[in-house]
Scaffold this motif. Structure first.
Motif, PDB file in Angstrom:
ATOM      1  N   ILE A 187     -14.424   9.348  -7.426  1.00 15.05           N
ATOM      2  CA  ILE A 187     -13.288   8.563  -6.949  1.00 15.05           C
ATOM      3  C   ILE A 187     -12.202   9.541  -6.539  1.00 15.05           C
ATOM      4  O   ILE A 187     -11.758  10.359  -7.345  1.00 15.05           O
ATOM      5  CB  ILE A 187     -12.781   7.605  -8.046  1.00 15.05           C
ATOM      6  N   ASP A 188     -11.796   9.475  -5.268  1.00 13.92           N
ATOM      7  CA  ASP A 188     -10.773  10.395  -4.758  1.00 13.92           C
ATOM      8  C   ASP A 188      -9.359   9.891  -5.034  1.00 13.92           C
ATOM      9  O   ASP A 188      -8.470  10.665  -5.339  1.00 13.92           O
ATOM     10  CB  ASP A 188     -10.934  10.605  -3.252  1.00 13.92           C
ATOM     11  N   ILE A 189      -9.157   8.566  -4.869  1.00 11.72           N
ATOM     12  CA  ILE A 189      -7.830   7.979  -5.052  1.00 11.72           C
ATOM     13  C   ILE A 189      -7.953   6.598  -5.680  1.00 11.72           C
ATOM     14  O   ILE A 189      -9.000   5.969  -5.629  1.00 11.72           O
ATOM     15  CB  ILE A 189      -7.060   7.849  -3.714  1.00 11.72           C
ATOM     16  N   VAL A 190      -6.883   6.156  -6.292  1.00 11.02           N
ATOM     17  CA  VAL A 190      -6.750   4.786  -6.759  1.00 11.02           C
ATOM     18  C   VAL A 190      -5.815   4.111  -5.753  1.00 11.02           C
ATOM     19  O   VAL A 190      -4.723   4.601  -5.499  1.00 11.02           O
ATOM     20  CB  VAL A 190      -6.137   4.732  -8.178  1.00 11.02           C
ATOM     21  N   SER A 191      -6.245   2.994  -5.155  1.00 11.92           N
ATOM     22  CA  SER A 191      -5.448   2.337  -4.122  1.00 11.92           C
ATOM     23  C   SER A 191      -5.349   0.849  -4.420  1.00 11.92           C
ATOM     24  O   SER A 191      -6.364   0.200  -4.663  1.00 11.92           O
ATOM     25  CB  SER A 191      -6.096   2.559  -2.751  1.00 11.92           C
ATOM     26  N   LEU A 192      -4.130   0.337  -4.423  1.00  8.61           N
ATOM     27  CA  LEU A 192      -3.880  -1.081  -4.680  1.00  8.61           C
ATOM     28  C   LEU A 192      -2.977  -1.639  -3.595  1.00  8.61           C
ATOM     29  O   LEU A 192      -2.082  -0.956  -3.110  1.00  8.61           O
ATOM     30  CB  LEU A 192      -3.167  -1.261  -6.026  1.00  8.61           C
ATOM     31  N   LEU A 207      15.853 -10.249   0.057  1.00 15.22           N
ATOM     32  CA  LEU A 207      15.398 -10.291   1.448  1.00 15.22           C
ATOM     33  C   LEU A 207      14.943 -11.693   1.853  1.00 15.22           C
ATOM     34  O   LEU A 207      14.774 -11.971   3.032  1.00 15.22           O
ATOM     35  CB  LEU A 207      14.263  -9.291   1.669  1.00 15.22           C
ATOM     36  N   GLY A 208      14.708 -12.546   0.878  1.00 15.76           N
ATOM     37  CA  GLY A 208      14.302 -13.907   1.170  1.00 15.76           C
ATOM     38  C   GLY A 208      12.908 -14.010   1.757  1.00 15.76           C
ATOM     39  O   GLY A 208      12.630 -14.892   2.566  1.00 15.76           O
ATOM     40  N   ARG A 209      12.015 -13.103   1.333  1.00 21.74           N
ATOM     41  CA  ARG A 209      10.649 -13.130   1.853  1.00 21.74           C
ATOM     42  C   ARG A 209       9.701 -12.438   0.890  1.00 21.74           C
ATOM     43  O   ARG A 209      10.121 -11.749  -0.032  1.00 21.74           O
ATOM     44  CB  ARG A 209      10.569 -12.473   3.233  1.00 21.74           C
ATOM     45  N   LYS A 210       8.414 -12.629   1.141  1.00 25.77           N
ATOM     46  CA  LYS A 210       7.381 -11.909   0.403  1.00 25.77           C
ATOM     47  C   LYS A 210       7.295 -10.499   0.982  1.00 25.77           C
ATOM     48  O   LYS A 210       7.232 -10.322   2.198  1.00 25.77           O
ATOM     49  CB  LYS A 210       6.033 -12.605   0.548  1.00 25.77           C
ATOM     50  N   VAL A 211       7.314  -9.499   0.118  1.00 22.26           N
ATOM     51  CA  VAL A 211       7.252  -8.106   0.539  1.00 22.26           C
ATOM     52  C   VAL A 211       5.898  -7.547   0.105  1.00 22.26           C
ATOM     53  O   VAL A 211       5.549  -7.596  -1.070  1.00 22.26           O
ATOM     54  CB  VAL A 211       8.394  -7.281  -0.094  1.00 22.26           C
ATOM     55  N   HIS A 212       5.165  -7.006   1.069  1.00 20.99           N
ATOM     56  CA  HIS A 212       3.856  -6.402   0.786  1.00 20.99           C
ATOM     57  C   HIS A 212       4.035  -4.912   0.524  1.00 20.99           C
ATOM     58  O   HIS A 212       4.922  -4.271   1.099  1.00 20.99           O
ATOM     59  CB  HIS A 212       2.909  -6.622   1.967  1.00 20.99           C
ATOM     60  N   PHE A 213       3.182  -4.373  -0.335  1.00 28.79           N
ATOM     61  CA  PHE A 213       3.248  -2.955  -0.657  1.00 28.79           C
ATOM     62  C   PHE A 213       1.846  -2.404  -0.873  1.00 28.79           C
ATOM     63  O   PHE A 213       0.890  -3.148  -1.062  1.00 28.79           O
ATOM     64  CB  PHE A 213       4.108  -2.700  -1.905  1.00 28.79           C
ATOM     65  N   ARG A 214       1.759  -1.093  -0.846  1.00 31.77           N
ATOM     66  CA  ARG A 214       0.515  -0.382  -1.166  1.00 31.77           C
ATOM     67  C   ARG A 214       0.881   0.722  -2.144  1.00 31.77           C
ATOM     68  O   ARG A 214       1.880   1.414  -1.972  1.00 31.77           O
ATOM     69  CB  ARG A 214      -0.107   0.233   0.079  1.00 31.77           C
ATOM     70  N   LEU A 215       0.069   0.875  -3.177  1.00 28.04           N
ATOM     71  CA  LEU A 215       0.241   1.929  -4.166  1.00 28.04           C
ATOM     72  C   LEU A 215      -1.005   2.807  -4.115  1.00 28.04           C
ATOM     73  O   LEU A 215      -2.117   2.281  -4.127  1.00 28.04           O
ATOM     74  CB  LEU A 215       0.396   1.319  -5.559  1.00 28.04           C
ATOM     75  N   VAL A 216      -0.807   4.113  -4.033  1.00 21.91           N
ATOM     76  CA  VAL A 216      -1.924   5.056  -4.029  1.00 21.91           C
ATOM     77  C   VAL A 216      -1.607   6.134  -5.058  1.00 21.91           C
ATOM     78  O   VAL A 216      -0.498   6.665  -5.093  1.00 21.91           O
ATOM     79  CB  VAL A 216      -2.149   5.692  -2.637  1.00 21.91           C
ATOM     80  N   ALA A 217      -2.596   6.427  -5.887  1.00 19.22           N
ATOM     81  CA  ALA A 217      -2.413   7.420  -6.944  1.00 19.22           C
ATOM     82  C   ALA A 217      -3.650   8.317  -7.010  1.00 19.22           C
ATOM     83  O   ALA A 217      -4.728   7.932  -6.554  1.00 19.22           O
ATOM     84  CB  ALA A 217      -2.199   6.724  -8.285  1.00 19.22           C
ATOM     85  N   PRO A 218      -3.506   9.506  -7.602  1.00 15.74           N
ATOM     86  CA  PRO A 218      -4.671  10.374  -7.759  1.00 15.74           C
ATOM     87  C   PRO A 218      -5.693   9.731  -8.698  1.00 15.74           C
ATOM     88  O   PRO A 218      -5.354   8.878  -9.519  1.00 15.74           O
ATOM     89  CB  PRO A 218      -4.094  11.656  -8.348  1.00 15.74           C
ATOM     90  N   MET A 231      -0.428   6.366  10.393  1.00 16.28           N
ATOM     91  CA  MET A 231       0.068   7.690  10.006  1.00 16.28           C
ATOM     92  C   MET A 231      -0.996   8.520   9.286  1.00 16.28           C
ATOM     93  O   MET A 231      -0.725   9.631   8.843  1.00 16.28           O
ATOM     94  CB  MET A 231       1.306   7.544   9.115  1.00 16.28           C
ATOM     95  N   GLN A 232      -2.199   7.946   9.137  1.00 15.98           N
ATOM     96  CA  GLN A 232      -3.319   8.621   8.460  1.00 15.98           C
ATOM     97  C   GLN A 232      -2.936   9.088   7.057  1.00 15.98           C
ATOM     98  O   GLN A 232      -3.272  10.186   6.620  1.00 15.98           O
ATOM     99  CB  GLN A 232      -3.833   9.778   9.307  1.00 15.98           C
ATOM    100  N   LEU A 233      -2.216   8.213   6.346  1.00 16.31           N
ATOM    101  CA  LEU A 233      -1.737   8.586   5.015  1.00 16.31           C
ATOM    102  C   LEU A 233      -2.853   8.679   3.988  1.00 16.31           C
ATOM    103  O   LEU A 233      -2.745   9.467   3.048  1.00 16.31           O
ATOM    104  CB  LEU A 233      -0.659   7.609   4.554  1.00 16.31           C
ATOM    105  N   GLU A 234      -3.922   7.913   4.140  1.00 18.53           N
ATOM    106  CA  GLU A 234      -5.011   8.039   3.158  1.00 18.53           C
ATOM    107  C   GLU A 234      -5.570   9.454   3.167  1.00 18.53           C
ATOM    108  O   GLU A 234      -5.764  10.054   2.108  1.00 18.53           O
ATOM    109  CB  GLU A 234      -6.125   7.029   3.436  1.00 18.53           C
ATOM    110  N   ARG A 235      -5.796  10.003   4.340  1.00 17.22           N
ATOM    111  CA  ARG A 235      -6.303  11.382   4.438  1.00 17.22           C
ATOM    112  C   ARG A 235      -5.279  12.369   3.886  1.00 17.22           C
ATOM    113  O   ARG A 235      -5.613  13.274   3.116  1.00 17.22           O
ATOM    114  CB  ARG A 235      -6.644  11.723   5.884  1.00 17.22           C
ATOM    115  N   ALA A 236      -4.003  12.182   4.260  1.00 22.47           N
ATOM    116  CA  ALA A 236      -2.955  13.100   3.789  1.00 22.47           C
ATOM    117  C   ALA A 236      -2.811  13.052   2.270  1.00 22.47           C
ATOM    118  O   ALA A 236      -2.680  14.092   1.616  1.00 22.47           O
ATOM    119  CB  ALA A 236      -1.631  12.766   4.464  1.00 22.47           C
ATOM    120  N   THR A 256      -5.125  12.005   0.044  1.00 24.06           N
ATOM    121  CA  THR A 256      -6.342  12.556  -0.567  1.00 24.06           C
ATOM    122  C   THR A 256      -6.277  14.073  -0.585  1.00 24.06           C
ATOM    123  O   THR A 256      -6.596  14.709  -1.594  1.00 24.06           O
ATOM    124  CB  THR A 256      -7.602  12.068   0.185  1.00 24.06           C
ATOM    125  N   ASN A 257      -5.837  14.671   0.520  1.00 29.05           N
ATOM    126  CA  ASN A 257      -5.688  16.134   0.574  1.00 29.05           C
ATOM    127  C   ASN A 257      -4.643  16.620  -0.420  1.00 29.05           C
ATOM    128  O   ASN A 257      -4.849  17.618  -1.111  1.00 29.05           O
ATOM    129  CB  ASN A 257      -5.319  16.589   1.988  1.00 29.05           C
TER     130      ASN A 257
END
Length: 108
Positions: free
Chosen positions: A5-10, A19-30, A54-59, A61-62
């Motif tokens: 497992i390279d990363i934990v992603s939620l 903000l009066g709205r549903k806010v979506h998020f992503r959490l990535v951890a080692p 932005m190719q953040l998954e690759r960045a 993971t590196n």
């Protein structure tokens, strides 16, 4: 066959009263985050909807595999079409009214 497992992603969301709205998020951890008994610094970024572009998954993971970098948690907060009005400034909206949404508390 063992696997690595390279990363934990939620992905998730929460309701923002301000903000009066549903806010979506992503959490990535080692990968070691799930078993770790220590605290991790958190990097929070606006415009989380651009995660793939932005190719953040690759960045990330590196970065997580580079032992010279302190392990951290990434949290990307997704914006919507009103993003310039949601950022807010130190104490009030700026002269272009950017950040005005931060100071508006919807009724309900």
């Amino acid at each position: 066959m063992p696997f690595q497992i390279d990363i934990v992603s939620l992905k998730g969301s929460f309701r923002s009263v301000h903000l009066g709205r549903k806010v979506h998020f992503r959490l990535v951890a080692p990968s070691e985050y799930k078993e770790a008994q220590k605290r991790y610094p958190v990097l929070m970024m606006n415009d989380g909807q651009d995660y793939a572009a932005m190719q953040l998954e690759r960045a990330l993971t590196n970065a997580f595999s580079d032992k010279s970098i302190t392990p951290f948690i990434y949290v990307g907060i997704e914006c919507n079409q009103d993003r310039m009005y949601e950022y807010g400034t130190a104490s009030s909206p700026d002269y272009k009214k950017r950040g005005a949404r931060r100071y508006h508390i919807p009724s309900s």
